[in-house]
Design a protein around this motif. Sequence first.
Motif, PDB file in Angstrom:
ATOM      1  N   SER A   1       0.832  -1.205   0.000  1.00  0.00           N
ATOM      2  CA  SER A   1       0.000   0.000   0.000  1.00  0.00           C
ATOM      3  C   SER A   1       0.865   1.253   0.000  1.00  0.00           C
ATOM      4  O   SER A   1       0.572   2.222  -0.704  1.00  0.00           O
ATOM      5  N   GLU A   2       1.923   1.232   0.795  1.00  0.00           N
ATOM      6  CA  GLU A   2       2.844   2.371   0.835  1.00  0.00           C
ATOM      7  C   GLU A   2       3.533   2.544  -0.520  1.00  0.00           C
ATOM      8  O   GLU A   2       3.730   3.671  -0.982  1.00  0.00           O
ATOM      9  N   GLN A   3       3.893   1.452  -1.163  1.00  0.00           N
ATOM     10  CA  GLN A   3       4.510   1.525  -2.486  1.00  0.00           C
ATOM     11  C   GLN A   3       3.533   2.125  -3.503  1.00  0.00           C
ATOM     12  O   GLN A   3       3.919   2.970  -4.312  1.00  0.00           O
ATOM     13  N   LEU A   4       2.286   1.672  -3.443  1.00  0.00           N
ATOM     14  CA  LEU A   4       1.266   2.203  -4.349  1.00  0.00           C
ATOM     15  C   LEU A   4       1.065   3.700  -4.099  1.00  0.00           C
ATOM     16  O   LEU A   4       1.007   4.491  -5.043  1.00  0.00           O
ATOM     17  N   GLY A   5       0.998   4.096  -2.838  1.00  0.00           N
ATOM     18  CA  GLY A   5       0.858   5.509  -2.504  1.00  0.00           C
ATOM     19  C   GLY A   5       2.020   6.329  -3.028  1.00  0.00           C
ATOM     20  O   GLY A   5       1.829   7.426  -3.576  1.00  0.00           O
ATOM     21  N   GLN A   6       3.230   5.807  -2.895  1.00  0.00           N
ATOM     22  CA  GLN A   6       4.408   6.512  -3.389  1.00  0.00           C
ATOM     23  C   GLN A   6       4.395   6.604  -4.917  1.00  0.00           C
ATOM     24  O   GLN A   6       4.789   7.625  -5.483  1.00  0.00           O
ATOM     25  N   MET A   7       3.927   5.558  -5.580  1.00  0.00           N
ATOM     26  CA  MET A   7       3.821   5.592  -7.041  1.00  0.00           C
ATOM     27  C   MET A   7       2.850   6.682  -7.483  1.00  0.00           C
ATOM     28  O   MET A   7       3.103   7.392  -8.461  1.00  0.00           O
ATOM     29  N   ILE A   8       1.761   6.828  -6.752  1.00  0.00           N
ATOM     30  CA  ILE A   8       0.787   7.877  -7.071  1.00  0.00           C
ATOM     31  C   ILE A   8       1.423   9.247  -6.855  1.00  0.00           C
ATOM     32  O   ILE A   8       1.293  10.145  -7.692  1.00  0.00           O
ATOM     33  N   LEU A   9       2.119   9.409  -5.734  1.00  0.00           N
ATOM     34  CA  LEU A   9       2.768  10.688  -5.444  1.00  0.00           C
ATOM     35  C   LEU A   9       3.827  11.055  -6.478  1.00  0.00           C
ATOM     36  O   LEU A   9       4.059  12.235  -6.757  1.00  0.00           O
ATOM     37  N   ASP A  10       4.466  10.048  -7.069  1.00  0.00           N
ATOM     38  CA  ASP A  10       5.508  10.270  -8.068  1.00  0.00           C
ATOM     39  C   ASP A  10       4.962  10.346  -9.496  1.00  0.00           C
ATOM     40  O   ASP A  10       5.731  10.569 -10.424  1.00  0.00           O
ATOM     41  N   SER A  11       3.667  10.193  -9.671  1.00  0.00           N
ATOM     42  CA  SER A  11       3.082  10.125 -11.017  1.00  0.00           C
ATOM     43  C   SER A  11       3.012  11.491 -11.696  1.00  0.00           C
ATOM     44  O   SER A  11       3.061  12.541 -11.045  1.00  0.00           O
ATOM     45  N   ASP A  12       2.889  11.459 -13.018  1.00  0.00           N
ATOM     46  CA  ASP A  12       2.727  12.681 -13.809  1.00  0.00           C
ATOM     47  C   ASP A  12       1.430  13.396 -13.452  1.00  0.00           C
ATOM     48  O   ASP A  12       1.387  14.628 -13.422  1.00  0.00           O
ATOM     49  N   VAL A  13       0.387  12.633 -13.167  1.00  0.00           N
ATOM     50  CA  VAL A  13      -0.910  13.222 -12.831  1.00  0.00           C
ATOM     51  C   VAL A  13      -0.794  14.014 -11.528  1.00  0.00           C
ATOM     52  O   VAL A  13      -1.323  15.131 -11.423  1.00  0.00           O
ATOM     53  N   MET A  14      -0.090  13.462 -10.558  1.00  0.00           N
ATOM     54  CA  MET A  14       0.094  14.154  -9.281  1.00  0.00           C
ATOM     55  C   MET A  14       0.978  15.379  -9.457  1.00  0.00           C
ATOM     56  O   MET A  14       0.727  16.425  -8.850  1.00  0.00           O
ATOM     57  N   GLU A  15       1.987  15.272 -10.291  1.00  0.00           N
ATOM     58  CA  GLU A  15       2.862  16.413 -10.561  1.00  0.00           C
ATOM     59  C   GLU A  15       2.074  17.545 -11.222  1.00  0.00           C
ATOM     60  O   GLU A  15       2.217  18.716 -10.857  1.00  0.00           O
ATOM     61  N   GLU A  16       1.229  17.193 -12.170  1.00  0.00           N
ATOM     62  CA  GLU A  16       0.378  18.187 -12.835  1.00  0.00           C
ATOM     63  C   GLU A  16      -0.554  18.851 -11.817  1.00  0.00           C
ATOM     64  O   GLU A  16      -0.741  20.074 -11.829  1.00  0.00           O
ATOM     65  N   TYR A  17      -1.128  18.050 -10.931  1.00  0.00           N
ATOM     66  CA  TYR A  17      -2.008  18.579  -9.886  1.00  0.00           C
ATOM     67  C   TYR A  17      -1.251  19.553  -8.978  1.00  0.00           C
ATOM     68  O   TYR A  17      -1.722  20.665  -8.714  1.00  0.00           O
ATOM     69  N   ASN A  18      -0.079  19.150  -8.498  1.00  0.00           N
ATOM     70  CA  ASN A  18       0.714  20.004  -7.606  1.00  0.00           C
ATOM     71  C   ASN A  18       1.134  21.301  -8.296  1.00  0.00           C
ATOM     72  O   ASN A  18       1.077  22.377  -7.692  1.00  0.00           O
ATOM     73  N   ASN A  19       1.551  21.199  -9.565  1.00  0.00           N
ATOM     74  CA  ASN A  19       1.960  22.391 -10.302  1.00  0.00           C
ATOM     75  C   ASN A  19       0.791  23.349 -10.506  1.00  0.00           C
ATOM     76  O   ASN A  19       0.940  24.561 -10.353  1.00  0.00           O
ATOM     77  N   SER A  20      -0.364  22.813 -10.858  1.00  0.00           N
ATOM     78  CA  SER A  20      -1.524  23.677 -11.077  1.00  0.00           C
ATOM     79  C   SER A  20      -2.013  24.280  -9.763  1.00  0.00           C
ATOM     80  O   SER A  20      -2.449  25.436  -9.729  1.00  0.00           O
ATOM     81  N   GLN A  21      -1.918  23.535  -8.671  1.00  0.00           N
ATOM     82  CA  GLN A  21      -2.309  24.067  -7.368  1.00  0.00           C
ATOM     83  C   GLN A  21      -1.360  25.189  -6.948  1.00  0.00           C
ATOM     84  O   GLN A  21      -1.798  26.224  -6.448  1.00  0.00           O
ATOM     85  N   ARG A  22      -0.076  24.992  -7.162  1.00  0.00           N
ATOM     86  CA  ARG A  22       0.908  26.014  -6.829  1.00  0.00           C
ATOM     87  C   ARG A  22       0.660  27.277  -7.659  1.00  0.00           C
ATOM     88  O   ARG A  22       0.662  28.399  -7.131  1.00  0.00           O
ATOM     89  N   ALA A  23       0.425  27.092  -8.966  1.00  0.00           N
ATOM     90  CA  ALA A  23       0.164  28.239  -9.841  1.00  0.00           C
ATOM     91  C   ALA A  23      -1.105  28.971  -9.413  1.00  0.00           C
ATOM     92  O   ALA A  23      -1.150  30.205  -9.419  1.00  0.00           O
ATOM     93  N   LEU A  24      -2.124  28.226  -9.026  1.00  0.00           N
ATOM     94  CA  LEU A  24      -3.376  28.826  -8.561  1.00  0.00           C
ATOM     95  C   LEU A  24      -3.149  29.618  -7.276  1.00  0.00           C
ATOM     96  O   LEU A  24      -3.630  30.745  -7.141  1.00  0.00           O
ATOM     97  N   ASN A  25      -2.418  29.053  -6.349  1.00  0.00           N
ATOM     98  CA  ASN A  25      -2.156  29.721  -5.069  1.00  0.00           C
ATOM     99  C   ASN A  25      -1.308  30.981  -5.227  1.00  0.00           C
ATOM    100  O   ASN A  25      -1.421  31.904  -4.431  1.00  0.00           O
ATOM    101  N   GLU A  26      -0.472  31.007  -6.259  1.00  0.00           N
ATOM    102  CA  GLU A  26       0.416  32.149  -6.471  1.00  0.00           C
ATOM    103  C   GLU A  26      -0.216  33.236  -7.342  1.00  0.00           C
ATOM    104  O   GLU A  26       0.342  34.319  -7.458  1.00  0.00           O
ATOM    105  N   ASP A  27      -1.349  32.963  -7.954  1.00  0.00           N
ATOM    106  CA  ASP A  27      -1.996  33.929  -8.842  1.00  0.00           C
ATOM    107  C   ASP A  27      -2.933  34.839  -8.044  1.00  0.00           C
ATOM    108  O   ASP A  27      -3.941  34.376  -7.513  1.00  0.00           O
ATOM    109  N   ASN A  28      -2.590  36.116  -7.966  1.00  0.00           N
ATOM    110  CA  ASN A  28      -3.384  37.059  -7.167  1.00  0.00           C
ATOM    111  C   ASN A  28      -4.799  37.234  -7.711  1.00  0.00           C
ATOM    112  O   ASN A  28      -5.755  37.309  -6.936  1.00  0.00           O
ATOM    113  N   GLU A  29      -4.932  37.305  -9.011  1.00  0.00           N
ATOM    114  CA  GLU A  29      -6.258  37.486  -9.604  1.00  0.00           C
ATOM    115  C   GLU A  29      -7.164  36.299  -9.268  1.00  0.00           C
ATOM    116  O   GLU A  29      -8.322  36.478  -8.860  1.00  0.00           O
TER     117      GLU A  29
END
Length: 145
Positions: free
Chosen positions: A14-42
């Motif tokens: 289960s921990e391996q599966l969780g780590q695979m999800i955290l390392d996935s492209d989908v998770m990276e895209e989510y984190n990047n878009s969340q960061r961009a959203l949080n940094e956008d004042n508008e």
Amino acid sequence: MIATLEYADILDRSEQLGQMILDSDVMEEYNNSQRALNEDNEAQQLIKAFIDIKGHYEDVQRFGRYHPDYSDIMKKVRSAKREMDMNDKVATFKIAERNLQRVLDEISQYVALSVSEQVKSPIEGAALSDSGCGCGSGGSCGCGT
């Protein structure tokens, strides 16, 4: 003893599966878009405006159509929601969020079906439906995310 070893193996996998999800492209895209959203004042101003009007909406919703500000608040909620959703950062984040939810639903369904056909699993999009309400009112406002 055997059950304990089996449980430990399940936890390790289960921990391996969780780590695979955290390392996935989908998770990276989510984190990047969340960061961009949080940094956008508008985008943050639009989100804050929507949250503020949603608070007024919840007060009005208790009385429904009989509240004197019902029509005005309904228009303002829809307008604020539309403005917020039209922001590029918000839209990108929502897409990334749906993609991550889809992956998590697929994994949950795969795990459940590997155990038994009778095990319940989330249906794709049930937790974050494309037609669900994003304002937290349980869909009663009709804003239709």
